[in-house]
Design an enzyme around this catalytic site. Structure first.
Site, mmCIF file in Angstrom:
data_model
loop_
_atom_site.group_PDB
_atom_site.id
_atom_site.type_symbol
_atom_site.label_atom_id
_atom_site.label_comp_id
_atom_site.label_asym_id
_atom_site.label_seq_id
_atom_site.Cartn_x
_atom_site.Cartn_y
_atom_site.Cartn_z
ATOM 1 N N MET A 146 2.804 31.747 -8.319
ATOM 2 C CA MET A 146 2.830 32.520 -7.093
ATOM 3 C C MET A 146 2.254 31.876 -6.026
ATOM 4 S SD MET A 146 2.807 36.542 -8.643
ATOM 5 C CE MET A 146 3.407 37.196 -6.971
ATOM 6 N N GLY B 110 1.931 33.133 -2.857
ATOM 7 C CA GLY B 110 1.844 33.982 -1.719
ATOM 8 C C GLY B 110 2.898 34.099 -0.997
ATOM 9 N N CYS C 194 4.044 16.692 -7.941
ATOM 10 C CA CYS C 194 3.640 18.196 -8.129
ATOM 11 C C CYS C 194 4.759 18.990 -8.863
ATOM 12 C CB CYS C 194 3.246 18.801 -6.954
ATOM 13 S SG CYS C 194 2.395 20.333 -7.140
ATOM 14 N N GLY D 245 9.554 30.318 -7.778
ATOM 15 C CA GLY D 245 10.497 30.662 -6.957
ATOM 16 C C GLY D 245 11.213 29.759 -6.172
ATOM 17 N N CYS E 114 1.662 20.531 1.831
ATOM 18 C CA CYS E 114 0.470 21.587 1.511
ATOM 19 C C CYS E 114 -0.969 21.009 2.029
ATOM 20 C CB CYS E 114 0.408 22.112 0.262
ATOM 21 S SG CYS E 114 0.269 21.218 -1.102
#
Length: 348
Positions: free
Chosen positions: A9, A11, A93, A117, A192
């Site tokens: 998750m 966010g 990653c 997701g 990120c």
């Protein structure tokens, strides 16, 4: 007894909606956020993930993975640019963190599956007699390109809850109907760990190397000007070269040993042949075989018909029917048959 799944998750709305879908399918869901990079924005994302988990009455963990992320993603990112290549950190990653360390954590928590997701699909193929990775139903959002380095041995342990959605609005509607605080949250487009998108500044701040000026030259060796360090350039680049010429020029390749940036016309950007290394095959029956495929030389490229010719040491030569533009060392070539990811590797 319901199956237990560890859900990654971030966010965001995709992973949060994934939690809803998994609960609706009666999985025992555990949410987890990987702390990959020590930045304040990550704390905000983790807080949002925790709030979603509280809302859905599921457990939430934070996994400290900064050391692994630095080793496998950041250090590799910097090294590639230092060598004149253009990396794709999301692919590293996914292999080492989201489907590597994360899978280890899932086993420690006695989970049957892991889920994310991502826009992709895993299903059993009767043709190949194994689980395969497939493109998402939403072609424009498909992320199978970024997932080709997943070990094929764990494909049967992966769930992509968003596999049957055809557009983003459908996903937001699920989040809205479940009153999730992230329903309208914007998608993050940048790398990120480089929130300001200034990768050159990031490399300079995190590398011990000094990036010297060098020559910008043509294929024939004609010196046209000076470059400001090879990390500032990538194949196909036109803007920011700081040189004048009778026609537009583009970066054709970067020579680290000579500290040169080689430029040429747009026609010179095209080639129908490329060699790829470090190939990961996801379909066992097709490993190291001459096959007809459709290949993408970058995420946004259209799949193009090509023939794969295996070479030694995990390499292969791809010959395209139509020349491809700006094939870039360090990027990944991912190849498909129909909507199934057969494998992929790094462009040399």
């Amino acid at each position: 007894m319901s199956k237990r799944v560890l859900l990654g998750m971030s966010g965001g709305v995709d992973s949060s909606t994934s939690a809803v879908i998994l609960k609706q399918k009666e999985y025992e869901v555990i949410g987890a956020t990987m702390k990959l990079w020590n930045e304040g924005c990550l704390i905000n994302h983790a807080n949002d993930a925790k709030k979603v988990c509280d809302k859905l009455d599921i457990k939430h963990h934070i996994f400290e993975c900064e050391k692994e992320f630095k080793e496998h993603v950041i250090d590799n990112f910097i090294k590639c640019y230092e060598c004149g290549k253009t990396p794709n950190p999301c692919i590293e990653c996914n292999k080492f963190l989201k489907f590597g360390e994360f899978y280890k954590k899932a086993k420690e928590l006695e989970c049957d599956y892991i889920a994310t997701g991502h826009y992709a699909k895993v299903e059993y193929s009767q043709k190949y007699n194994q689980y395969v990775l497939k493109k998402s139903k939403e072609e424009q959002k498909d992320q199978s390109y970024f997932l080709y380095r997943i070990p094929k041995e764990i494909l049967n342990k992966i769930i992509f809850p968003l596999e049957d959605f055809s557009n983003k609005e459908e996903i937001r509607n699920v989040a809205r109907s479940n009153d999730l605080i992230v329903a309208e949250k914007k998608e993050s487009q940048e790398i990120c760990f480089i929130p300001d998108n200034d990768y050159v500044k990031f490399i300079k701040n995190n590398s011990n190397n000094k990036f010297k000026e060098g020559n910008i030259v043509t294929n024939k060796g004609e010196i046209l000007g000076k470059h400001q360090g090879i990390i500032n350039y990538t194949v196909g680049q036109r803007k920011g070269l700081g040189i004048s010429y009778k026609e537009p020029l583009y970066v054709l390749r970067i020579d680290k040993e000579k500290n040169q940036v080689i430029v040429g016309t747009e026609n010179e950007l095209y080639t129908n042949e490329v060699i790829v290394e470090d190939i990961n095959y996801l379909v066992t029956d097709l490993e190291n075989k001459e096959i007809e495929v459709e290949a993408k030389v970058r995420y946004r490229a259209k799949p193009a018909k090509a023939k794969l010719y295996p070479l030694e040491n995990g390499k292969a030569r791809f010959i395209f029917e139509e020349p491809q533009r700006a094939i870039t060392p360090g990027q990944s070539l991912v190849f498909y048959i129909d909507d199934i990811v057969i494998g992929g590797g790094k462009i040399i």
